[in-house]
Design a protein around this motif. Structure first.
Motif, short mmCIF file in Angstrom:
data_model
loop_
_atom_site.label_atom_id
_atom_site.label_comp_id
_atom_site.label_asym_id
_atom_site.label_seq_id
_atom_site.Cartn_x
_atom_site.Cartn_y
_atom_site.Cartn_z
N SER A 185 -7.82 0.13 -8.01
CA SER A 185 -6.64 1.00 -7.89
C SER A 185 -5.32 0.25 -7.81
O SER A 185 -4.31 0.73 -8.34
CB SER A 185 -6.75 1.90 -6.66
N LEU A 191 0.85 -1.21 0.00
CA LEU A 191 0.00 0.00 0.00
C LEU A 191 0.87 1.24 0.00
O LEU A 191 0.41 2.34 0.27
CB LEU A 191 -0.92 -0.01 1.22
N ASP A 192 2.14 1.05 -0.30
CA ASP A 192 3.11 2.14 -0.26
C ASP A 192 3.42 2.62 -1.68
O ASP A 192 4.59 2.75 -2.06
CB ASP A 192 4.38 1.61 0.44
N GLU A 193 2.37 2.87 -2.45
CA GLU A 193 2.49 3.31 -3.83
C GLU A 193 1.52 4.47 -4.04
O GLU A 193 0.49 4.53 -3.39
CB GLU A 193 2.08 2.17 -4.79
N PRO A 194 1.83 5.37 -4.96
CA PRO A 194 0.92 6.51 -5.18
C PRO A 194 -0.51 6.08 -5.50
O PRO A 194 -1.46 6.71 -5.04
CB PRO A 194 1.54 7.24 -6.38
N ASN A 195 -0.66 4.99 -6.27
CA ASN A 195 -2.00 4.55 -6.64
C ASN A 195 -2.73 3.84 -5.49
O ASN A 195 -3.89 3.46 -5.64
CB ASN A 195 -1.96 3.63 -7.86
N ALA A 196 -2.05 3.65 -4.36
CA ALA A 196 -2.64 2.89 -3.25
C ALA A 196 -3.18 3.78 -2.13
O ALA A 196 -3.74 3.27 -1.16
CB ALA A 196 -1.59 1.94 -2.68
N VAL A 197 -2.99 5.09 -2.27
CA VAL A 197 -3.42 5.99 -1.19
C VAL A 197 -4.31 7.10 -1.73
O VAL A 197 -4.18 7.47 -2.91
CB VAL A 197 -2.20 6.62 -0.47
N PRO A 198 -5.17 7.69 -0.88
CA PRO A 198 -5.61 7.13 0.39
C PRO A 198 -6.50 5.90 0.16
O PRO A 198 -6.82 5.58 -0.98
CB PRO A 198 -6.41 8.26 1.03
N MET A 199 -6.90 5.22 1.24
CA MET A 199 -7.74 4.04 1.08
C MET A 199 -9.02 4.21 1.90
O MET A 199 -8.96 4.27 3.12
CB MET A 199 -6.98 2.79 1.51
N TYR A 200 -10.14 4.32 1.20
CA TYR A 200 -11.43 4.44 1.87
C TYR A 200 -12.12 3.09 1.98
O TYR A 200 -12.87 2.84 2.90
CB TYR A 200 -12.33 5.42 1.11
N ASP A 201 -11.89 2.23 1.01
CA ASP A 201 -12.58 0.94 0.97
C ASP A 201 -11.61 -0.10 0.42
O ASP A 201 -11.07 0.06 -0.69
CB ASP A 201 -13.82 1.04 0.07
N SER A 209 -12.57 -1.89 -2.93
CA SER A 209 -12.49 -0.93 -4.02
C SER A 209 -11.03 -0.72 -4.42
O SER A 209 -10.72 -0.64 -5.61
CB SER A 209 -13.11 0.38 -3.53
N GLN A 210 -10.18 -0.63 -3.42
CA GLN A 210 -8.77 -0.42 -3.71
C GLN A 210 -8.20 -1.61 -4.50
O GLN A 210 -7.48 -1.42 -5.48
CB GLN A 210 -8.00 -0.24 -2.39
#
Lengths: 466, 466
Positions: free
Chosen positions: A418, A400-410, A413-414
């Protein structure tokens, strides 16, 4: 070495904390501190969760504090900041076709098969070819978090050896088809080869051998029934393409007076061991029949779009109770890769645009299709598809340490929309770490890439391209 | 430091090979030895090709042997084993919405806007928010090979500052909309803000400021015409959503007795400076009008599928002579990422399945849409979109040293269907290296990721989620 380390660690631990050491059980691996997306019946998600593994199986899944109290391991993978999921299941592919990736795209299926792929296969496919193609596919699939795949091709026994060597789990179908194949030239040869193949891999921890009658339009009733009988003799699944093309439906209605699914049922092939790839041309009666007979279906959105085959009515099938998994299909002419995370994304988007309803398939639905429903479609839901005690330890860690991985609401969905195959950082299959921090541990990647390039040149020569 | 190195190199070179040194021109950067996919008018592909760069522009493109003879540079990027392409052009997005990525998916557009996004924007969007969202989007886009993007949002002046700081090229549209926006509360304020914005960035090497009237269903005729007049005063493009929804078409027919495209033409807005995002509900007359008026269109396949908006008739528009680019749309609710290579793949597959013809859009077509046709759609084809002498040095290197990259039979096919955003290794924008071997050089990625997570928490709190 591993054993030695463990012994040392145990001794140290025992001296240090005698009392608590006595209450802890030894395991072989702990995946610790991640956001564990279990995909169990309750779809539980455990924040700061851990997975304890012994041998090839999951011993426990729970909050890290509990797992730490109960288990100790010489091997701990720090999953903090990552998602921990059951490995993805690629329910339909033809792995050696990696070596034909992009050979000739953007043509009709008929042209592609007759002008390019059949000649290319006739001139190039042998046991050595499928070994290298399988190694390349293993590298590509592990990198994208695939831990199990279902394959249909030729020389499947060689594919099985390479799949096992790469540490992957495979449901591997040897093709039956009513013309001479690159390996077997007659149905008798196909039957003999496949029976040996089924015998050889019985009880294997990773490999499930299977017969794969290609389809109703390339196999006679006898071939279909013989392949099914062989499968049933050895309690193997039956892999088959079903209702992929409009012509297949039309011809079936004309020749048999019924749909492809009904026809398979009428000749005794349809059953709880069938894995039906595609299922595009199915009506409400077919859906009911697939559900009643507990046949599994595998949806291949990229392939169906690329070949303009049609759109499988996945939301309807799911509503009718059919187990629907996801597949990439072969990486030549119909995708052209083996990245199942793209199929997760696409399955949802294709259903939405087809139904003109953004609620048609949601993020959780498609993550289910790639994991637990994919397992159900392959009739392996007791072994894989979720992170639960007693199941095989097929686990992927996603960064989750990638630009496309943040922020995470669900979280779903991620995963669906994403995160990418390239965000998969570590992969464990049957308790064995096959990729660690994006380094492949079971495939000699440089050698495979070089050999694939060589095959590219020799295939071009064989077809007098360039 | 760079200057010093260059001087030293020149001196050494001059001493060693006096004669040839005199014939060589100094440049600032040579990208050497790659497979150069120029996307020039002839669609030339140069095997073992090089690109020479001076300042922010391309000085020469050709076989490596020729470039070596003619140019010398203190900075050489070894592109052997890689593809070298013009940077990808993301023709339509809303970059600060990265911070709303996945906020609430799988709902109808109406629910998404009214229940989630409008309240979230009202409570959270300010200049600081758009700065962080733009930094995150820059990191994500550079990683996927995007060098130019067209944006429509609020506080666009702050977005411009951050885009420039990240070294990216942007066509940045300040929103006009007939209700109080997060930045400007009236049309008068929007006009004043945007005029200042346009003045400030005139002549900038990276930033093209623009007015962005949101759409015909959220802007009155006066707002649309005022925004267009302002654009024309400053020779700026006009960014607008056009014919994205069925309801937009129906309402336009009812209210104006004509289609959205015809309506924009009838009020003098449609012209060779318009960038029309979506263009889903367009008929043959609209297509002709778009081509005649030389308006650009931007196709957003992921978004159109995710929101179930409909399918743009891209093959027909191309055949009619309309310049059609590609966009990701915003990374919230409608994608949810900024990976243009996925749009390349999807544009082809969506056209194939919609037309039920695998020849509907081929690999080369969609690579064109992401490069030279994307430049045409933004009216920037003289500056970007291909690797040619005199154009801006916006260049991406894509690794072919990945399992999904081998073997390679057709370069366009590989780009469209097999290579991934994560295979982009090095990115140069206007001669400046902004990513080298996947390390970002212009964005403080760890700081941006941390801040994005913080925004995720504060947005959740503002909406009383969890």
């Amino acid at each position: 070495m591993m054993r030695m380390k463990r012994v040392i660690l145990i001794v140290i631990f025992a001296v240090g904390t005698m009392a608590s050491a006595q209450t802890k059980q030894d395991v072989d691996l702990i995946i610790s501190g991640g956001t564990v997306v279990t995909m169990d019946a309750a779809r539980a998600i455990i924040h700061d969760g851990s997975v304890a593994v012994r041998g090839d199986s999951i011993i426990a899944v729970g909050p890290s504090s509990e797992i730490e109290k109960r288990y100790r391991s010489p091997q701990v993978i720090d999953a903090r900041g990552s998602l921990v999921l059951p490995g993805f299941i690629n329910g339909h592919t033809h792995v050696p076709m990696t070596l034909f990736r992009g050979l000739h795209d953007d043509v009709t299926l008929n042209d592609w098969l007759r002008k390019y792929i059949f000649p290319a296969e006739a001139k190039n496919v042998n046991a050595e070819f499928v070994r290298w193609g399988t190694r390349l596919a293993a590298a590509e699939q592990i990198r994208a978090g695939v831990t199990t795949f279902a394959d249909m091709y030729y020389f499947e026994d060689a594919i099985a050896e390479e799949t096992k060597a790469a540490g992957m789990r495979g449901v591997l179908g040897e093709t039956f088809i009513d013309f001479p194949a690159p390996d077997n030239k007659s149905e008798a040869q196909m039957l003999a080869y496949t029976e040996n193949f089924l015998k050889r891999w019985q009880g294997d921890s990773l490999i499930q051998a299977a017969p794969a009658p290609h389809s109703i339009y390339t196999c006679s009733k006898k071939t279909l029934q013989d392949a099914a009988a062989l499968a049933r003799k050895y309690h193997a699944p039956i892999l088959i393409h079903v209702a992929e093309m409009k012509k297949e439906w039309d011809d079936s209605e004309k020749e048999h007076g019924m749909s492809p699914v009904s026809y398979l049922n009428s000749i005794g092939v349809l059953g709880p061991d069938v894995v039906a790839a595609h299922c595009i041309y199915v009506d409400a009666d077919d859906e009911k029949l697939l559900a009643e007979k507990r046949a599994g279906c595998v949806h291949n959105p990229s392939s169906n779009m690329m070949l303009a085959s049609g759109v499988s009515p996945v939301p309807d099938m799911r509503a009718t109770g059919v187990a629907v998994g996801l597949g990439t299909d072969g990486p030549a002419g119909s995708n052209n890769d083996l990245d199942l995370m793209e199929e997760i994304d696409l399955a949802s988007k294709l259903a939405k645009i087809t139904k003109m309803d953004p609620r048609a398939l949601n993020a959780k639905d498609v993550v289910e299709m790639a994991t637990i429903d994919g397992a159900r479609a392959l009739h392996m839901e007791k072994e894989i598809g979720s992170l639960e005690t007693g199941k095989k330890a097929d686990v992927v860690l996603i960064s989750l340490d990638e630009p496309n991985a943040v922020p995470m609401y669900d979280i779903y969905s991620q995963i669906a929309y994403s995160l990418k195959g390239s965000d998969v950082e570590t992969v464990i299959i049957g308790g064995r770490v096959v990729m660690r921090d994006r380094k492949l541990l079971t495939v000699d990647e440089p050698a495979v890439l070089e050999k694939a390039r060589e095959y590219g040149e020799s295939v071009k020569k064989s077809l007098q391209m360039e």
